[in-house]
Design an enzyme around this catalytic site. Structure first.
Site, mmCIF file in Angstrom:
data_model
loop_
_atom_site.group_PDB
_atom_site.id
_atom_site.type_symbol
_atom_site.label_atom_id
_atom_site.label_comp_id
_atom_site.label_asym_id
_atom_site.label_seq_id
_atom_site.Cartn_x
_atom_site.Cartn_y
_atom_site.Cartn_z
ATOM 1 N N GLU B 92 0.809 -1.220 0.000
ATOM 2 C CA GLU B 92 0.000 0.000 0.000
ATOM 3 C C GLU B 92 0.845 1.274 0.000
ATOM 4 O O GLU B 92 0.473 2.251 -0.643
ATOM 5 C CB GLU B 92 -0.941 0.015 1.215
ATOM 6 C CG GLU B 92 -2.095 -0.987 1.132
ATOM 7 C CD GLU B 92 -1.659 -2.416 1.391
ATOM 8 O OE1 GLU B 92 -0.529 -2.611 1.895
ATOM 9 O OE2 GLU B 92 -2.427 -3.337 1.109
ATOM 10 N N HIS B 162 -11.976 -6.539 7.780
ATOM 11 C CA HIS B 162 -12.713 -6.320 6.531
ATOM 12 C C HIS B 162 -13.935 -5.467 6.783
ATOM 13 O O HIS B 162 -14.868 -5.480 5.986
ATOM 14 C CB HIS B 162 -13.121 -7.670 5.899
ATOM 15 C CG HIS B 162 -11.961 -8.533 5.527
ATOM 16 N ND1 HIS B 162 -11.316 -9.334 6.423
ATOM 17 C CD2 HIS B 162 -11.325 -8.697 4.341
ATOM 18 C CE1 HIS B 162 -10.318 -9.968 5.818
ATOM 19 N NE2 HIS B 162 -10.301 -9.600 4.560
#
Lengths: 472, 357
Positions: B92, B162
């Protein structure tokens, strides 16, 4: 002998021959003979700092000359298919040793006395270029000295020098084209100096006055100039590396004859962004030249506390990146290495890694006293005997291109110019207060407008709480 | 478990789409064609339009090439080529750093972070680099072309990693914008605005709505302005402020409250940074009561910023303390999700106790 610069591939392969570099530079040639290394060689402490750890005998695992292992067995002819391609297999259990028996050698052209080593490869440098390079290295020295003193006198709040790294700064800049986009760490003002940033412009940023292009928002030495394709310095370490990959990719997509060039220190290579930057540049096939200034120290942290690899150059292959180690204090070697790397990056659309070996002669910054963690003798040694400016000076002088008269003239003129630049910068007006609120976004947002109104009212009401000179 | 399933098995009636008087803030073309789309398709459409209208725009991130784990990037690589739409390594900080570099060279980089839960490695690049890129350079450089998209929020079974709603971290960073759409139609317009805004934008997409939410979405290129909140349901007794998927839940609470004679005004903030204080202020000055609801944990959540600001601006008009109905101060739990979440009934209870204060 000097070699004319032909195609980059020729230069690299001749480098390989002349300097006996192992196939680590380029994809390995299976037909070359495999030297055998003894246990003693494998376990020698040749390149470890005496104050650090002992390498155990168990590393003497067998002859493993390079990162890639070879087997003599018949099985070798057969290959296995895995995602990522075919790979040979072996039934011998062999570990790749943690380090090679021999450190990657350093490319150099000039010896310590400023004489070209016979049979060296290098790209010739004209008198005009050489003199300019020397002048700029000397200018950088004078600039560092005077700004450092200015901080000691309380005239600027902070400074950091590039003492000992003048060859990396100037020779790398000289080897680039003005369209190459530079993303510095913070010890590369010489690149900006080379490109034409004036002493006044440097001083203005350090003083954060109204003429500072950065509008006084950052600490001194955080230079930036879009006109000179030099991205603004930011303090966080290594953040520029993945950005450089993006910049290189942008240049590739625009089909520009230019690459991204980015700098990092030895310490910075421990950051995650180093891994991110190199990996992205390799995968995206971006034209980026990564230049690591391995100067031995990250503030007080010696490289023996930074990594256990043979420096940074060996990490290039791990990312599929062509790499070279160069004597960072040899201006001619740095020039050739960066020039070659730049050509490769642009013509082959790939990243290249350069590890420039050097020494940080100065303290980390004006907030540091490096005698607290290293020997004064060590500093002195590098300052006097391994000085890159003196070394290049000798070569330039030997060629009859520079005299003592030129030297004293340059130093005194530059010194005067710097003192004048500082005086002028000090006299400049301060930034108007509105610049505190501009450029947070492209357009001032409502809450910023409100805060500006509120602050202005406050400053008018209680001026004694605030520094003077910031016009509303 | 059954209640969880029932929650997610029916297509949602979206807030503002059928009830009350909705004040639309987008330009309506007389001859616009609309299509029934879910959230990921609407986002996909926005990305197609963005890449079509600016040849110097790029879409990349993990698994973006084949269409993405949520299908938001379907068809882009085939249509615009792998030079412009591509997979990146799993990193990322590299994705955002690379995007900053591209944007700094004048391109539009629309990067995808696979789940908002994984945005943190890029936090340094976002906060220390992207947010300050223009300011620190004295406006010599900027990375305004950067847009970071990430699915966020509860999905029924996402657990710690999540389901997160990390918007509050980013709302504390001057120099970036934070945008959260509530529905497919909003998402397309807001995403196009975010991509074209000359500032780096973090765009959180409510993953729960990717397939669940279906709405008529105009097919043409349209933008919904940033930093403009929308009153999606008018009322007079209490103002409710929320964003993203939570608005659906809040609207249900408003409907129930109406049955008990409480008139609720519901506001979609849309942009959290910089946020539209004026619209919320005007509403609270009218109703005298405020309730904020978000999935993120209550402590330090963005509701606290709204509450403090409204208190400063509307103190004498307030009939009751500002109420916040939010997630609990725990990591987002798996089996305990129904207890953790700010549910319709928790909101309804809070509406009633605020009104009856």
């Amino acid at each position: 002998m000097a070699m004319w610069f032909a195609r980059s591939r020729n230069l690299v392969s001749s480098l390989r021959q002349n300097l006996g570099l192992s196939a680590i530079l380029i994809k390995r040639n299976h037909s070359s003979p495999r030297p055998v290394f003894t246990n003693y060689q494998l376990s020698s402490k040749v390149f470890l700092d005496p104050s650090t750890s002992f390498r155990h005998e168990s590393t003497a695992v067998e002859s493993q000359p390079d990162l890639v292992q070879q087997s003599d067995h018949e099985d070798d002819a057969q290959e296995l298919d895995f995602p990522g391609g075919k790979v040979g297999y072996t039934s011998e259990i062999k570990f790749i040793p943690e380090s090679s028996s021999r450190r990657i050698p350093c490319y150099r052209v000039l010896n310590e006395h400023g004489k070209i080593i016979s049979d060296s490869d290098f790209i010739p440098v004209s008198e005009k270029l050489a003199v300019r390079m020397y002048e700029q290295m000397a200018t950088l020295q004078v600039m560092d000295h005077i700004f450092y003193e200015a901080q000691r006198q309380g005239r600027i709040s902070f400074y950091l020098t590039s003492v000992g790294e003048e060859a990396i700064n100037i020779a790398s800049a000289a080897a680039l084209s003005p369209e190459d986009v530079v993303l510095p760490q913070y010890r590369e003002p010489g690149v900006l100096l080379w490109r034409g940033f004036t002493l006044e412009e440097f001083a203005n940023q350090c003083f954060g006055n109204k003429a500072d292009y950065g509008k006084g928002r950052q600490m001194p030495i955080h230079y930036g100039s879009n006109q000179h394709n030099y991205f603004t310095v930011s303090s966080p370490i290594a953040t520029q590396l993945p950005q450089a990959a993006g910049v290189g990719y942008a240049l590739k997509m625009e089909k520009k004859n230019a690459c991204a060039v980015t700098f990092i220190g030895d310490g910075g290579t421990s950051e995650g962004d180093f891994h991110a930057g190199l990996n992205f540049a390799a995968v995206m096939e971006a034209p980026v030249v990564f230049i690591c200034r391995n100067n031995g120290w990250a503030i007080s942290t010696h490289i023996s506390e930074q990594f256990r690899s043979d420096g940074i150059v060996v990490k290039g292959q791990a990312y599929g990146i062509r790499s070279i180690r160069v004597d960072g204090n040899d201006a001619l070697a740095v020039y050739s290495a960066v020039r070659s790397a730049r050509e490769m990056a642009v013509t082959e659309q790939r990243p290249v890694l350069i590890e420039a070996m050097t020494y940080r002669v100065g303290h980390h910054s004006t907030s540091d006293d490096s005698t607290k963690y290293r020997e004064a003798d060590e500093i002195q040694y590098w300052k006097m005997s391994r000085n890159p400016v003196n070394r290049f000076k000798k070569w330039v002088e030997d060629n009859g291109w520079w005299s003592e008269e030129d030297e004293s003239k340059l130093r005194s003129i530059t010194r005067k110019q710097l003192l004048q630049a500082i005086q002028a910068a000090e006299k400049w007006e301060k930034q108007p207060l509105t610049e505190l609120f501009n450029d947070v976004y492209d357009v001032k947002t409502k809450n910023l407008e409100e805060q500006e109104v509120g602050l202005k009212a406050l400053v008018e009401k209680q001026p004694q709480d605030y520094p003077t000179g910031f016009h509303i | 478990m059954a209640s969880l399933l029932s929650r997610f098995c029916r297509k949602l009636a979206l807030p503002g789409s059928a009830h009350g008087s909705r004040m639309t803030s987008s330009t309506a073309c007389g001859s616009e064609t609309v299509k029934s789309l879910n959230l990921y398709s609407a986002i996909n459409q926005a990305l197609h339009i963005a890449l079509e209208t600016d040849p110097r725009s790029y879409v990349f991130g993990e698994d973006v090439g084949f269409g993405g784990v949520f299908r938001c990037t379907t068809g882009l690589a085939e249509r615009f080529g792998k030079n412009r739409v591509f997979n990146t390594p799993l990193c990322e900080q590299g994705i955002v750093g690379f995007g900053i570099g591209l944007a700094a060279m004048g391109n539009r980089a629309v990067v995808e972070i696979q789940f908002a839960d994984y945005i943190y490695p890029a936090f340094d690049q976002i906060v220390n680099e992207a947010a300050k890129f223009r300011y620190r350079s004295g406006n010599q450089f900027n990375c305004g072309g950067l847009t970071i998209r990430a699915p966020y929020g509860a999905v029924g079974h996402g657990g710690h990693y999540h389901s997160q709603s990390p918007e509050a971290f980013f709302c504390h960073v001057p120099g970036i914008k934070v945008v959260i759409p509530r529905s497919p139609r909003e998402a397309k317009g807001l995403l196009l605005s975010s991509i074209r805004d000359p500032n780096p934008v973090v765009f959180f997409e409510p993953k729960w709505l990717y397939r669940q939410a279906v709405e008529e979405v105009p097919e043409h290129d349209y933008m919904i302005p940033l930093s403009q909140a929308e009153i999606i349901r008018e009322g007079s007794d209490i103002t409710l402020v929320g964003w993203g998927a939570q608005l659906t839940v809040m609207e249900q609470a408003c409907l129930d409250a109406e049955k008990e004679g409480i008139s609720c005004e519901l506001i979609d903030l849309k942009t959290l940074l910089p946020w539209d204080k004026e619209t919320v202020e005007a509403s609270v000055k009218k109703t005298g009561r405020l309730l904020i609801s978000h999935e993120a944990p209550i402590t330090g959540g963005f509701g606290a910023e709204i509450s403090a600001t409204i208190l400063e601006r509307c103190f004498l008009k307030l009939e009751a303390p500002v109420s916040r109905v939010c997630g609990l101060d725990t990591p987002f739990p798996l089996v305990f999700e129904p207890f953790y979440m700010p549910t319709k009934n928790k909101i309804l209870d809070a509406i009633k106790s605020t009104v009856n204060y």
